[in-house]
Write an enzyme that holds these catalytic residues in place. Structure first.
Site, PDB file in Angstrom:
ATOM      1  N   ASN A  94       0.836  -1.267   0.056  1.00 32.89           N
ATOM      2  CA  ASN A  94      -0.109  -0.065  -0.025  1.00 32.89           C
ATOM      3  C   ASN A  94       1.003   1.090  -0.083  1.00 32.89           C
ATOM      4  O   ASN A  94       1.217   1.582   1.039  1.00 32.89           O
ATOM      5  CB  ASN A  94      -0.853   0.145   1.291  1.00 32.89           C
ATOM      6  CG  ASN A  94      -1.980   1.124   1.238  1.00 32.89           C
ATOM      7  OD1 ASN A  94      -1.851   2.139   0.233  1.00 32.89           O
ATOM      8  ND2 ASN A  94      -2.689   1.095   2.243  1.00 32.89           N
ATOM      9  N   ARG A 126      -2.692  -1.989  -3.546  1.00 34.22           N
ATOM     10  CA  ARG A 126      -3.919  -1.064  -3.311  1.00 34.22           C
ATOM     11  C   ARG A 126      -3.813  -0.140  -4.295  1.00 34.22           C
ATOM     12  O   ARG A 126      -2.552   0.837  -4.133  1.00 34.22           O
ATOM     13  CB  ARG A 126      -3.954  -0.811  -1.861  1.00 34.22           C
ATOM     14  CG  ARG A 126      -5.024   0.086  -1.603  1.00 34.22           C
ATOM     15  CD  ARG A 126      -5.244   0.660  -0.298  1.00 34.22           C
ATOM     16  NE  ARG A 126      -6.518   1.039   0.090  1.00 34.22           N
ATOM     17  CZ  ARG A 126      -7.002   1.484   1.157  1.00 34.22           C
ATOM     18  NH1 ARG A 126      -6.309   1.451   2.417  1.00 34.22           N
ATOM     19  NH2 ARG A 126      -8.091   1.823   1.521  1.00 34.22           N
ATOM     20  N   HIS A 170     -13.076   3.452  -0.259  1.00 31.33           N
ATOM     21  CA  HIS A 170     -13.058   2.628   0.923  1.00 31.33           C
ATOM     22  C   HIS A 170     -13.764   1.424   0.458  1.00 31.33           C
ATOM     23  O   HIS A 170     -14.235   0.608   1.047  1.00 31.33           O
ATOM     24  CB  HIS A 170     -13.844   2.928   2.263  1.00 31.33           C
ATOM     25  CG  HIS A 170     -13.277   4.000   3.102  1.00 31.33           C
ATOM     26  ND1 HIS A 170     -14.286   4.790   3.821  1.00 31.33           N
ATOM     27  CD2 HIS A 170     -12.178   4.437   3.389  1.00 31.33           C
ATOM     28  CE1 HIS A 170     -13.402   5.779   4.525  1.00 31.33           C
ATOM     29  NE2 HIS A 170     -12.272   5.654   4.184  1.00 31.33           N
ATOM     30  N   ARG A 223     -12.734  16.063   7.255  1.00 30.77           N
ATOM     31  CA  ARG A 223     -13.446  16.300   6.003  1.00 30.77           C
ATOM     32  C   ARG A 223     -15.123  16.954   6.234  1.00 30.77           C
ATOM     33  O   ARG A 223     -15.480  16.236   7.222  1.00 30.77           O
ATOM     34  CB  ARG A 223     -13.614  15.453   5.128  1.00 30.77           C
ATOM     35  CG  ARG A 223     -12.168  14.954   4.730  1.00 30.77           C
ATOM     36  CD  ARG A 223     -12.435  13.743   3.653  1.00 30.77           C
ATOM     37  NE  ARG A 223     -11.137  13.217   3.194  1.00 30.77           N
ATOM     38  CZ  ARG A 223     -10.948  11.703   3.315  1.00 30.77           C
ATOM     39  NH1 ARG A 223     -11.885  10.939   3.855  1.00 30.77           N
ATOM     40  NH2 ARG A 223      -9.797  11.102   2.968  1.00 30.77           N
ATOM     41  N   GLU A 240      -8.529  -5.017   4.758  1.00 29.47           N
ATOM     42  CA  GLU A 240      -8.195  -4.619   3.432  1.00 29.47           C
ATOM     43  C   GLU A 240      -7.237  -5.415   2.714  1.00 29.47           C
ATOM     44  O   GLU A 240      -7.141  -5.908   1.682  1.00 29.47           O
ATOM     45  CB  GLU A 240      -7.969  -3.235   3.155  1.00 29.47           C
ATOM     46  CG  GLU A 240      -9.376  -2.404   3.664  1.00 29.47           C
ATOM     47  CD  GLU A 240      -9.013  -1.033   3.821  1.00 29.47           C
ATOM     48  OE1 GLU A 240      -9.089  -0.272   2.900  1.00 29.47           O
ATOM     49  OE2 GLU A 240      -8.703  -0.473   4.944  1.00 29.47           O
TER      50      GLU A 240
END
Ligand code: AMP
Length: 398
Positions: free
Chosen positions: A7, A91, A180, A241, A384
């Site tokens: 990743n 990823r 996601h 955010r 993940e």
């Protein structure tokens, strides 16, 4: 079969080596400050002390070199030879609308990842650097891209289109993609298995609540709605955010503060959310503590977060005409007993009844509703890396 998961971020590279016989993590680690002074590599194995080295990593290639050297090191290595790595899974943030599922990387895949640089300016260039470093150092070993946007590609046009002039979709591929996706795909699939949901009863809502938060609705593991959009800024109130705002807010701040649109977007991404509302922190543990001490803005931030989650779940139940299971994941979803209880206290209309004893759980798979609950609710920790490893195995195994 051993699979290396990479990743790659702009100045970092996280990795895991997974043995697919038992899906166990053999070793994992992190390279930090790539391309910056003071690069550091931390390498971990179960039950052993961390191995830390500070060596220059001007590019991702040196980082991958250090990772591979650590994996075969005679003192702390876990492999005899690097040829034991059968495949590498990467990823990748954005596959645009070209790649609707994971894919073995060839030149065309790299071209598409490059074409999506403007859709994922922070991640896609770094992801590509990670891929090219592995290709250079391990020639002949297949590399697989698992896109964070793939899961959202099964949405119908009525869900993914923005109601703006059509040319932006046709020419520029402006649409809702969702993010996601790797986590939503893993958790929705595992929810179906763990709950043993029978065919025809597989309407699942996944609440991935962490520093970045998103919710997805899926039927039979196929996404029908997800809360993030063209970028991860859309949707829920998050740590830093803003989530959804009227776009006119951007114009107002540009005019009022005499700053650029870029500056406003940075503000909406990095200095908004519960951090801005509370004035305390983006970390939900800090907010819980501040609210318990009577800080009204911290309480307001928590209330807004819950409100947006509840509103989104309600919308998704409507879109799917029902729901069979809801799963909580992500740092908050997996660990905050109070947050799960608070959110579910608004879902009585669905016949949801939380069992407080079962809900008293952190970071572990568990059903948290009573036997009488009309809809079953779960804590289901995301993984993940395992999802990427399974995809890599599926696509490369002979
Ligand atoms: P993530 O981005 O998925 O790693 O999630 C990070 C978020 O999870 C942070 O806001 C943490 O405060 C939150 N978190 C982790 N543990 C807890 C907890 N026990 N209670 C509340 N929030 C938590």
């Amino acid at each position: 079969m051993k699979i290396l998961i990479i990743n790659a971020g702009s100045s970092s590279l996280k990795y895991q080596l997974i043995d697919m016989e038992n899906e166990e993590v053999i070793a994992k680690g992190l390279c930090e400050r790539i391309g910056i002074d003071g690069s550091k590599h931390t390498y971990k194995r179960e039950g052993k002390e961390d191995f830390v080295e500070e060596k220059p990593m001007p590019t991702h290639q040196e980082a991958v070199n250090l990772v591979l050297a650590a994996l075969v090191d005679k003192d702390h290595g876990v492999l005899k030879d690097i040829s034991e790595v059968s495949a590498v899974g990467h990823r990748v943030l954005h596959g645009g609308s070209t790649y609707t599922s994971s894919v073995v990387i060839d030149d065309d895949v790299k071209r598409v990842i490059r074409e999506c640089f403007d859709l994922g300016p922070l991640h896609n260039p770094a992801n590509l650097m990670g891929i090219e470093a592995c290709q250079a150092i391990m020639p002949g070993v297949p590399n697989v891209a698992v896109f964070d946007t793939s899961f959202g590609m099964s949405m119908e046009p009525k869900a993914y289109m923005y109601a703006i002039p059509y040319k932006y979709y046709e020419k520029n591929k402006l649409r809702r993609y969702g993010f996601h996706g790797t986590s939503h795909a893993y958790v929705s699939g595992e929810t179906i298995k763990f709950a043993a949901l029978p065919e025809g009863h597989r309407k699942v809502i996944v609440c991935h609540l962490g520093n970045g938060s998103s919710i997805s609705a899926s039927i039979d593991g196929k996404c029908v709605e997800t809360s993030m959009g063209l970028t991860p800024l859309e949707g829920l109130v998050m740590g830093t955010r803003s989530g959804d705002v009227d776009p006119a807010v951007v114009q107002y701040i540009v005019d009022h503060d005499n700053i650029s649109v870029d500056d406003v977007l940075t503000m909406l991404n990095k200095k908004s959310g519960v951090l801005a509302v509370s004035g305390v922190s983006s970390d939900f543990r800090d907010l819980d503590n501040a609210a318990a001490e009577g800080n009204e803005r911290a309480q307001l931030a928590l209330d807004m977060f819950i409100h947006h989650v509840v509103k989104t779940i309600g919308g998704y139940v409507a879109v799917m005409n029902g729901v069979d299971a809801i799963s909580f994941t992500g740092g908050i979803g997996e660990n905050s007993i109070a947050m799960r209880k608070n959110i579910c206290s608004y879902l009585g209309y669905l016949g949801i009844e939380i069992d407080d004893e079962k809900n008293n759980v952190r970071g572990k798979r568990q059903e948290i509703t009573t036997a009488d609950s009309k809809v079953r609710v779960f804590v289901l920790p995301t993984n993940e890396e395992l999802f990427i490893a399974r995809e890599t195995k599926r696509l490369t195994e002979g």
